[in-house]
Design a protein around this motif. Structure first.
Motif, short mmCIF file in Angstrom:
data_model
loop_
_atom_site.label_atom_id
_atom_site.label_comp_id
_atom_site.label_asym_id
_atom_site.label_seq_id
_atom_site.Cartn_x
_atom_site.Cartn_y
_atom_site.Cartn_z
N UNK A 258 1.29 60.26 96.83
CA UNK A 258 0.04 59.65 95.97
C UNK A 258 -0.97 60.73 95.53
N UNK A 259 -0.56 61.99 95.88
CA UNK A 259 -1.58 63.12 95.71
C UNK A 259 -0.92 64.11 94.88
N UNK A 260 0.49 64.39 95.13
CA UNK A 260 1.14 65.57 94.80
C UNK A 260 2.19 65.16 93.95
N UNK A 261 2.61 64.12 93.64
CA UNK A 261 3.84 63.60 92.69
C UNK A 261 3.73 64.54 91.69
N UNK A 262 4.90 64.79 91.07
CA UNK A 262 5.26 65.66 89.71
C UNK A 262 4.42 65.11 88.59
N UNK A 263 4.16 63.79 88.45
CA UNK A 263 3.79 63.26 87.36
C UNK A 263 2.23 63.34 87.41
N UNK A 264 1.57 63.64 88.43
CA UNK A 264 0.14 63.94 88.64
C UNK A 264 0.06 65.41 88.09
N UNK A 265 1.09 66.57 88.31
CA UNK A 265 0.84 67.67 88.13
C UNK A 265 0.81 67.87 86.40
N UNK A 266 1.35 66.73 85.77
CA UNK A 266 1.45 66.75 84.42
C UNK A 266 0.29 66.12 83.55
N UNK A 267 -0.70 65.74 84.57
CA UNK A 267 -2.01 65.25 84.17
C UNK A 267 -1.95 63.66 83.89
N UNK A 268 -0.73 63.08 84.33
CA UNK A 268 -0.79 61.64 83.96
C UNK A 268 -1.21 61.12 85.36
#
Length: 274
Positions: A258-268
């Motif tokens: 919930x905090x480090x998923x790849x989608x979050x690294x992409x700004x989404x």
């Protein structure tokens, strides 16, 4: 698959990125890696697929079998692995984008971030760090102690068995493949389950990250351990202890998906129903 494999020589030539070492009075030529960048018929995609399979099942075979001296270099100047993994990242980025991005523009952004920042960018960063630290700290020296040796991007006359930046990049992109499997594929498929507010979800989700980064560390170790002129490469396994401690601490309430998923690294953002 059983591709033809040449065995490594124990003593090779100067460092380069797959280029032919220059003789005295000769200028440095363009590295063969860049010369073959768009020569797709010359790329060995069959070997790249074999490597990917072996990286999950038996990663030691990859560096023990395919890294050999070709015109005095440990680096394998064949971009087929990079292209193939980039294609896989393209497919997974489209899946992440369709599931979580807002519109076509968001999906394009995720695709570019996944390939050029997560994969290429982080691999170049890891290669650069390893190139300067591993070559200096783990080269031949006093018996029982880490040594120091010189290395270079391209050939230096009179040097033998230096650490090549091209080889560091080879190791880094192959170490990224298990990360792609665990965090970009398996995590995507399990995200609706592992991101929920249950301890079992927390356990399995955080264990994916332990496996991904643990595999990354092991592949990096195996890559440099295959070079006969490096010593004390077991020190490269030390991050596993830190990863295990962080994984255990995270089980007390910090959900990595919930905090480090790849989608979050992409700004989404992850959608609320997850």
């Amino acid at each position: 698959m059983n591709p033809h494999i040449s065995l490594p020589r124990q003593h090779g030539g100067p460092a380069n990125f797959g280029g032919t070492p220059p003789t005295r009075g000769e200028t440095i030529r363009m590295p063969r890696f860049f010369k073959r960048l768009f020569k797709f018929p010359q790329m060995d995609f069959e070997m790249a697929i074999w490597e990917m399979t072996s990286l999950i099942i038996a990663p030691k075979k990859v560096f023990r079998s395919i890294y050999y001296h070709t015109k005095n270099t440990w680096h394998r100047p064949d971009p087929s692995f990079t292209y193939l993994l980039s294609a896989f990242l393209l497919l997974t980025s489209l899946a992440w984008g369709l599931a979580y991005a807002d519109g076509f523009g968001g999906t394009v952004k995720i695709t570019l971030v996944f390939i050029f920042i997560h994969f290429i960018g982080l691999s170049l960063l890891a290669s650069t760090i390893a190139y300067f630290l591993v070559g200096r700290l783990l080269g031949p020296g006093v018996p029982g102690l880490p040594g120091r040796r010189r290395q270079g991007l391209f050939a230096q006359p009179g040097e033998s068995d230096p650490l090549e930046f091209g080889y560091c990049f080879d190791v880094s992109i192959r170490a990224f493949f298990p990360v792609w499997v665990f965090l970009y594929v398996i995590q995507f498929l399990l995200m609706p389950v592992i991101a929920r507010d249950y301890w079992v979800s927390l356990f399995f989700g955080n264990t994916l990250y332990l496996l991904a980064f643990g595999y990354y560390t092991i592949v990096m170790f195996l890559g440099y351990n295959a070079l006969p002129f490096l010593h004390h490469t077991e020190l490269l396994l030390s991050p596993i202890v830190v990863l295990a401690i962080l994984w255990f601490a995270s089980l007390f309430g910090f959900s990595l998906p919930r905090h480090l998923a790849p989608i979050l690294w992409a700004g989404a953002k992850l959608r609320k129903h997850v």
